[in-house]
Motif scaffolding. Structure first.
Motif, PDB file in Angstrom:
ATOM      1  N   ASP A  66       4.401  -4.036   0.766  1.00  0.00           N
ATOM      2  CA  ASP A  66       5.154  -2.862   0.516  1.00  0.00           C
ATOM      3  C   ASP A  66       6.660  -2.815   0.401  1.00  0.00           C
ATOM      4  O   ASP A  66       7.263  -2.103   0.705  1.00  0.00           O
ATOM      5  N   GLN A 113      -0.661  -0.378  -3.099  1.00  0.00           N
ATOM      6  CA  GLN A 113       0.030  -1.241  -1.999  1.00  0.00           C
ATOM      7  C   GLN A 113       0.253  -2.720  -2.602  1.00  0.00           C
ATOM      8  O   GLN A 113      -0.449  -2.907  -3.788  1.00  0.00           O
ATOM      9  N   ASN A 115       9.602   5.029   3.721  1.00  0.00           N
ATOM     10  CA  ASN A 115       8.634   4.233   4.422  1.00  0.00           C
ATOM     11  C   ASN A 115       8.236   4.733   5.687  1.00  0.00           C
ATOM     12  O   ASN A 115       8.980   5.667   6.347  1.00  0.00           O
ATOM     13  N   ARG A 151       5.371   0.592   5.563  1.00  0.00           N
ATOM     14  CA  ARG A 151       4.762   0.716   4.284  1.00  0.00           C
ATOM     15  C   ARG A 151       4.901   1.863   3.794  1.00  0.00           C
ATOM     16  O   ARG A 151       5.371   2.824   4.524  1.00  0.00           O
TER      17      ARG A 151
END
Length: 554
Positions: free
Chosen positions: A245, A263, A463, A491
């Motif tokens: 990511d 993803q 994130n 991520r």
């Protein structure tokens, strides 16, 4: 030009910072295209007539300007999945969240700067089910002169995984909405738009990855599928994972990659086997008793110098319910956490939230059985407004949403065991409000309601750090003691495991309205979504920018 001004102009361009930061211009024309796949021809919506769509290239700190022109009879938006959009929420893209859709014949200019990110992301349509065919990769290169924190590859390859329906996906969605039942599953998976041979259509060509002996390739792999989590394998070859990511990770070697929809990962592939032809397999993962597309997409890796008609060296196909393989991949992901790329995990928490993820059944007067399947977070099935949430927030338009999204489920129960008798949900357009720069922990708890399965949750605008995960019910006394607060993976999309939970942390340092939803499109359609409203901080640097002049109208 006056000589003094000319000298200043040339001096500005000679400064390293000025030269490194570019403005990248793209034009996306949303148009219909025709193609034949699975021995069946159909017309479908594309960007620039391509499937997958064009790749967007930029460097960290570049400004990206994309003019999207809608030439089809469908409303369109584009979401730049994983781009943090600091102060530029108007360019995030989810329909009726940050903008109203681009109507047929209209256009909109997305304008954002890439800050603190490098790696691979994706872009896709973010209205109804158009992202099935309107999607592509985003490649973010490091700043000029900044090397990768791993051996420089000889070449880079983009691999976009997807799903393909013979039918019109909008018709599939409409039929599901009308019936109240789950939508028809896809007819195949694809690798860069190619399904490869499938039963009943052996003539269908597959994707070929061409390599040369001794060279190393950086594979930029994107799961752009609608509803399926996918394994990726190459026969006879190992892969070294270096990014997830668009965040660097500590490198590790593995032979099977696992990606949920939305993803991405970067993997180093060294062509160190005998010259020949090797199979590439993309297979679904499903550990729940529900219908899904169980076809394997087959491609090939072919060495330069391979003779004609070679025997293909096959790869083993993971079992459909290979949960251990998913854990093996996920548990290996750790942030690089170096001096150059530190993992800034929030250690103190201002908002501690507990979100249950469920599927329920609500009344439906127009559906076949008088009921319809729905999804929810904390028993709220999110209802999309008709005015964009960000617009309502910025202009203080009343009656569009409320800011009382519950921090906890309305009742506590054995989430992964015996379920409540009442599986009806509440409908609402609610957001959870956060002060600028506050820290947030969210426990995402799966439930056994109706059809328990993995749920990949995607957060826009940020994130987050995945600090913990486990099976069963989250234990607030015991489980936090094992949280990884040193080098957890960073991520934008995380899978909530079937019958389990995951804990994420982030800092709310981006003002605006930010969507969080399941990236299984079927569940988003059913209401498994919510939004965070982050207030402005102090002064213009911590405040949402004004809307652009061409913001689409509802």
């Amino acid at each position: 030009m006056e000589p003094r001004l000319l000298a200043l102009f040339l001096m500005a361009f000679s400064l390293p910072g000025f030269v490194q930061c570019l403005v990248r211009h793209y034009n996306f024309r949303v148009v219909m295209a025709n193609t034949t796949k699975l021995c069946s021809t159909k017309s479908f919506v594309t960007a620039n007539g391509q499937f997958p769509g064009p790749t967007l290239y930029a460097r960290e700190d570049d400004t990206v300007i994309v003019r999207v022109i809608n030439h089809v009879n469908e409303n369109v938006t584009i979401h730049w999945h994983g781009i943090k959009q600091f102060r530029t929420g108007w360019s995030d893209g989810p329909a009726y969240v940050t903008q109203c859709p681009i109507q047929p014949g209209q256009s909109y200019v997305y304008n954002f700067t890439i800050t603190g990110q490098r790696g691979t992301l994706l872009w896709h349509a973010h209205v109804t089910w158009l992202r099935a065919t309107v999607h592509g990769a985003i490649v973010i290169l490091p700043k000029q002169g900044t090397p990768y924190p791993f051996p420089k590859p000889d070449k880079e390859k983009i691999i976009v995984l997807g799903e393909w329906w013979k039918s019109d996906v909008e018709a599939v969605l409409q039929e599901s909405t009308k019936s109240g039942f789950p939508p028809n599953i896809s007819d195949a998976h694809t690798i860069n738009g190619h399904p490869g041979p499938v039963p009943g259509c052996s003539s269908q060509g597959g994707y070929t990855l061409h390599v040369e002996s001794g060279k190393t390739y950086l594979l930029r792999i994107v799961n752009a599928a609608m509803n399926d989590e996918l394994f990726f394998k190459i026969g006879g070859h190992k892969l070294i994972i270096v990014e997830a990511d668009a965040s660097y990770v500590k490198p590790f070697e593995i032979d099977t990659i696992f990606l949920s929809p939305g993803q991405t990962t970067n993997a180093l592939l060294t062509a160190n086997q005998d010259v020949g032809k090797y199979s590439i397999a993309v297979t679904p993962f499903m550990d729940a008793p529900i219908l899904f597309d169980n076809l394997t997409a087959i491609g090939t890796l072919r060495y330069k110098g391979t003779p004609p008609y070679p025997k293909t060296i096959l790869t083993s196909i993971p079992p459909l319910n290979a949960t251990s393989l998913t854990y093996n991949f996920i548990d290996s992901l750790r942030s690089l956490n170096s001096n150059e790329y530190p993992a800034k995990v929030p250690l103190t928490i201002d908002h501690s939230l507990f979100f249950t993820i469920s599927v329920g059944v609500n009344p439906c007067d127009t559906c076949l059985n008088g009921t319809k399947l729905v999804s929810d977070i904390n028993n709220i099935s999110f209802v999309m407004p008709t005015i964009a949430l960000l617009q309502a927030h910025y202009f203080d338009i009343k009656g569009v949403f409320t800011d009382d999204f519950p921090a906890n489920p309305p009742i506590f129960f054995n989430y992964t065991g015996t379920q409540p008798a009442n599986i009806q949900t509440n409908n609402g357009t609610k957001v959870y409000r956060l002060a600028f720069n506050s820290t947030v922990q969210v426990i995402l708890q799966g439930t056994a309601m109706i059809a328990p399965e993995n749920h990949p949750l995607h957060l826009h605008g940020f994130n987050f750090f995945v600090v913990g995960t486990g099976l069963g019910n989250f234990d607030p006394e015991k489980d936090p003691k094992s949280f990884n607060l040193v080098d957890p993976v960073e991520r934008n999309t995380v899978g909530v495991p079937n019958g389990g939970w995951v804990a994420i942390r982030f800092r709310a340092n981006n003002p605006g309205v930010w969507f969080m939803h399941c990236h299984l499109e079927v569940h988003t359609t059913w209401g498994l979504k919510m939004a965070f409203l982050v207030d402005n901080g102090e002064g213009p640097p911590q405040s949402l920018l004004p809307p652009p002049y061409d913001l689409p109208e509802c």
